[in-house]
Structure formats: C-alpha cells, structure tokens
Scaffold this active site. Structure first.
Site, PDB file in Angstrom:
ATOM      1  N   LYS A  51       0.832  -1.205   0.000  1.00 62.49           N
ATOM      2  CA  LYS A  51       0.000   0.000   0.000  1.00 62.49           C
ATOM      3  C   LYS A  51       0.867   1.255   0.000  1.00 62.49           C
ATOM      4  O   LYS A  51       2.064   1.202   0.287  1.00 62.49           O
ATOM      5  CB  LYS A  51      -0.938  -0.005   1.204  1.00 62.49           C
ATOM      6  CG  LYS A  51      -0.255  -0.046   2.558  1.00 62.49           C
ATOM      7  CD  LYS A  51      -1.272  -0.159   3.678  1.00 62.49           C
ATOM      8  CE  LYS A  51      -0.583  -0.170   5.040  1.00 62.49           C
ATOM      9  NZ  LYS A  51      -1.559  -0.200   6.141  1.00 62.49           N
TER      10      LYS A  51
ATOM     11  N   ARG B 276     -11.215   0.205  13.933  1.00 59.74           N
ATOM     12  CA  ARG B 276     -11.328   0.890  12.642  1.00 59.74           C
ATOM     13  C   ARG B 276     -12.473   0.238  11.872  1.00 59.74           C
ATOM     14  O   ARG B 276     -13.622   0.591  12.063  1.00 59.74           O
ATOM     15  CB  ARG B 276      -9.995   0.813  11.879  1.00 59.74           C
ATOM     16  CG  ARG B 276      -8.861   1.567  12.577  1.00 59.74           C
ATOM     17  CD  ARG B 276      -7.647   1.788  11.688  1.00 59.74           C
ATOM     18  NE  ARG B 276      -7.203   0.565  11.017  1.00 59.74           N
ATOM     19  CZ  ARG B 276      -6.021   0.436  10.422  1.00 59.74           C
ATOM     20  NH1 ARG B 276      -5.170   1.442  10.419  1.00 59.74           N
ATOM     21  NH2 ARG B 276      -5.684  -0.699   9.838  1.00 59.74           N
TER      22      ARG B 276
ATOM     23  N   TYR C 190      12.967  31.425   4.065  1.00 62.11           N
ATOM     24  CA  TYR C 190      11.717  32.059   4.476  1.00 62.11           C
ATOM     25  C   TYR C 190      11.687  32.271   5.985  1.00 62.11           C
ATOM     26  O   TYR C 190      12.052  31.383   6.760  1.00 62.11           O
ATOM     27  CB  TYR C 190      10.524  31.188   4.075  1.00 62.11           C
ATOM     28  CG  TYR C 190      10.294  31.107   2.580  1.00 62.11           C
ATOM     29  CD1 TYR C 190       9.967  32.243   1.848  1.00 62.11           C
ATOM     30  CD2 TYR C 190      10.386  29.887   1.922  1.00 62.11           C
ATOM     31  CE1 TYR C 190       9.743  32.164   0.484  1.00 62.11           C
ATOM     32  CE2 TYR C 190      10.160  29.796   0.554  1.00 62.11           C
ATOM     33  CZ  TYR C 190       9.839  30.940  -0.158  1.00 62.11           C
ATOM     34  OH  TYR C 190       9.615  30.861  -1.514  1.00 62.11           O
TER      35      TYR C 190
ATOM     36  N   MET D 227       9.605  24.520  -0.400  1.00 60.89           N
ATOM     37  CA  MET D 227       8.904  23.493  -1.173  1.00 60.89           C
ATOM     38  C   MET D 227       9.846  22.696  -2.069  1.00 60.89           C
ATOM     39  O   MET D 227       9.685  21.487  -2.226  1.00 60.89           O
ATOM     40  CB  MET D 227       7.805  24.134  -2.025  1.00 60.89           C
ATOM     41  CG  MET D 227       6.951  23.120  -2.764  1.00 60.89           C
ATOM     42  SD  MET D 227       5.658  23.871  -3.774  1.00 60.89           S
ATOM     43  CE  MET D 227       4.579  24.556  -2.516  1.00 60.89           C
TER      44      MET D 227
END
Length: 383
Positions: free
Chosen positions: A49, A147, A276, A324
């Site tokens: 997965k 779940r 940043y 990013m």
C-alpha cells in the site's frame, strides 16, 4: 520528457531530476526471503500500500510475483486495478473499507474483497449474483483496533451470514494489531486470544478454516503464535523496523536511498539570514550549497533546524526553513561543487542517515517519512 507519475519505472540513464530514489531490488528480495524462512510454513502477503511504502508499487509488485509471494496486499481499489492493468496475475487483497458501488470493479478485475460488515457481505453476494460470478472475500474481525471490521463479540452472526451467501467464497479471515511493535505485548496477546476464540466457530461447525492471517511486521518479529496461515509484512519488507524498541528477530536492511546533487555553491556573509522567515543566520561567513529538494517532495518542513545530509561522506546541517523545492546546507569552510552527490536517506562511506532519523527530526514515524516521498521524485531500480 518522462512523466514520473504515470511511468515510475525508469533507468539511471533517463534521470532528468537530480533528486531521486534508488531502490535496491536485491535488498528487497533478501528481506522477503528472510521473512519467508522465518515464518515458514505460513504463507506471506507482502503489503504494497501507499506506493509500496514509497518504493514504487509497480516494480515492487513485479518483484514479489517473481519471488513467488503467495498474495499481495494493498489498501485501496485503485492500487489493485493498476496492478491488474500492468499484468500482475497473483491474488491481491484490498485491505481497506469498500463502498457497495465499487463491488463490480472488484469482480471485473478479480480482486479479493475485505468484507467488514453484514451489509457489505450482502451487497457483495447480490452483485456477484447479478454478474453471474463468485466473489472472493476475506472477513475482517475487529479485535481491538476499532477501525473497520465486525467486533469479535459479534462475529458469530457475521460468520453465519457468510455461510448463507451462495455467490461468495470466504477464502480468508483476518484482524489487525494495534500494538504489536510495543515492548508491552499485553494488548496484542489479548487481541490474539479474541481472534482465536472467533476462529473456534469453524471447529464448532466442522467447517474447513479459511486462510487465517493477523501478523503485521511487529507481530512477525515478536509474536510467532500469531503467524497462523499467512503473515502480512509491511515496513520491515523495505528494511525498516516498525519501532525503535521492537525485537529484531529477523535481520533486514533498507532498500531505499534518497539522493540529490548540489546545484549551487555560495558564501553567505555574517548577519545575512537564510530562507523564508529569516530563521537562521551566522555570525561569521560560511560556505553553503543549495540542493533541489523540499517539502514538495516529502522532505518535511517540520525538520527545519534539525535535518542533516551527507556530502562527500560527511554530515552537514540543513539551515533555514525547508522550502517546497530547495534546501540550503551549511558546509562551513569545506569545499563542494555543482553536481556533488548529496544523501538524504542512505549511506556514504562510514556515515549514514536513516528514515528513523528523519522521523525523529520531523516528530513523526518512519512510515510517514517513506510514504510521503512524492511521486515527482523518480524511482530508479538497481540490482
């Protein structure tokens, strides 16, 4: 230009982006072999997965088929359909919850369905009847994870209903551990007891037992009584242990190396902030390099101020806020050149950086680190 999302299997010669993953197929094969030997005679269902834990769903599935794995496990229907479309013939179980309108696609592509409620059993049975076929299902029992799945204390009615579904083959029955990687296995053992109690239904009614599976990576390593008929190795297949404290009863090695290259060298003057938010600055001139990777690739912003990389075999800190697409690395008075290799996860000489370290810097777990590596990062497969 290659489309890395739709065509994730590429060769080293086709690499365009400096930032890429190298997946060691030999390491994956060795990990699988060691797991299989350890749990024998139980079958093995490798879990693929989330893009095979970041390693690339298609190529890992092909490798597992080449290695004669017994089953494949994925999380969602789309993963199973993709594997059928690229030619995977072996049995595939979709582990996650389903909606009734998805059932025809399961049947069309010969995918095994997780039946997690009486309602879903009936929907599957009715759809299979309409399509004049038989659905293959594995029944999901909730023994303490809360779940999906029928609670262990309500399981008898669930199993009785399954026997009445004429268009369903109950091939398997399974549950999932909540704490199998813990040093305290009290809850895991309780879950196993609950599951074994549910399974007595088949003895009581003189029925052949379906394939029983429960063990994930933690249980394979620590709770051999839970191996039953089949095990489901996930993160350990890729050479990463499910927790720092788990017993390492099987030796596995990482199959993934995350690499990039220096694309810019400069000197940052004292008092000139980096990145940043201007969160970092030096009180003396430093040499730095820029590396084309960032949180857009899965190199998490939360590692800012903590992360390190390997350059020419030596560790250096990432400075400023991770952006990013780029990071800045402080190399102090050392030298580096455009094109020099940078290791984000992996080894260089005697030093290494692990997925576990990135997880610690990011305040998360290795599972999230591996599965967050974006599909814009090319996967290159090496023997």
């Amino acid at each position: 230009m290659n489309n890395f999302v739709n065509h994730p299997i590429i060769s080293v010669d086709e690499i365009i982006r400096p930032t890429h993953l190298e997946i060691d197929l030999k390491a994956l094969a060795e990990n699988f072999s060691r797991i299989k030997k350890h749990v024998s005679p139980a079958k093995v269902m490798p879990i693929l997965k989330a893009n095979a834990y970041g390693h690339g769903l298609i190529r890992v599935a092909q490798l597992m088929e080449e290695l004669n794995a017994d089953y494949l496990g994925v999380a969602v229907l789309e993963e199973g359909i993709l594997l059928r479309q690229i030619g995977i013939k072996m049995p595939i179980l979709i582990l996650g919850g389903i909606l009734g309108n998805q059932v025809p696609l399961f049947l069309k592509h010969n995918l095994t369905i997780t039946a997690h409620s009486i309602e879903k059993l009936r929907q599957i049975d009715e759809t299979a009847a309409q399509m004049k076929t038989k659905a293959k299902v594995h029944l999901k029992i909730d023994t303490g994870l809360e779940r999906i799945g029928v609670h262990y204390y309500n399981a008898e009615n669930f199993l009785e209903v399954s026997l009445k579904c004429k268009n369903i083959e109950v091939e398997g029955i399974f549950s999932h551990f909540a704490n199998s990687e813990s040093t305290d296995l009290t809850h895991a053992k309780l879950q196993l007891e609950r599951f074994l109690e549910v399974l007595r239904f088949f003895e009581k009614h003189s029925l052949k037992k379906p394939i029983r599976h429960f063990s994930n990576s933690g249980a394979i390593l620590q709770l051999p009584d839970a191996n039953l008929d089949m095990v489901r190795p996930g993160i350990m297949l890729y050479g990463v242990y499910p927790s720092a404290n788990v017993k390492k009863t099987i030796e596995v090695r990482p199959a993934l190396t995350w690499k990039s290259n220096v694309v810019y060298f400069k000197v940052i003057r004292a008092g000139h902030p980096v990145g940043y938010g201007s969160t970092w600055q030096a009180n003396h001139d430093v040499r730095s390099v820029t590396v084309p990777v960032g949180y857009g690739d899965g190199y998490m912003r939360s590692m800012s101020g903590k992360a390190e990389v390997l350059l020419n075999g030596k560790r250096y800190p990432v400075i400023g806020t991770i952006s990013m697409d780029q990071i800045v690395v402080n190399i102090e008075n050392d030298s580096a050149y455009n094109g020099d290799e940078v290791i984000l996860i992996g080894s260089d000489g005697k030093n290494s950086i692990t997925a576990e370290e990135l997880a610690e810097w990011a305040g998360t777990i290795p599972y999230e680190i591996l599965t967050s590596i974006n599909t814009r990062v090319p996967r290159v497969y090496v023997e």
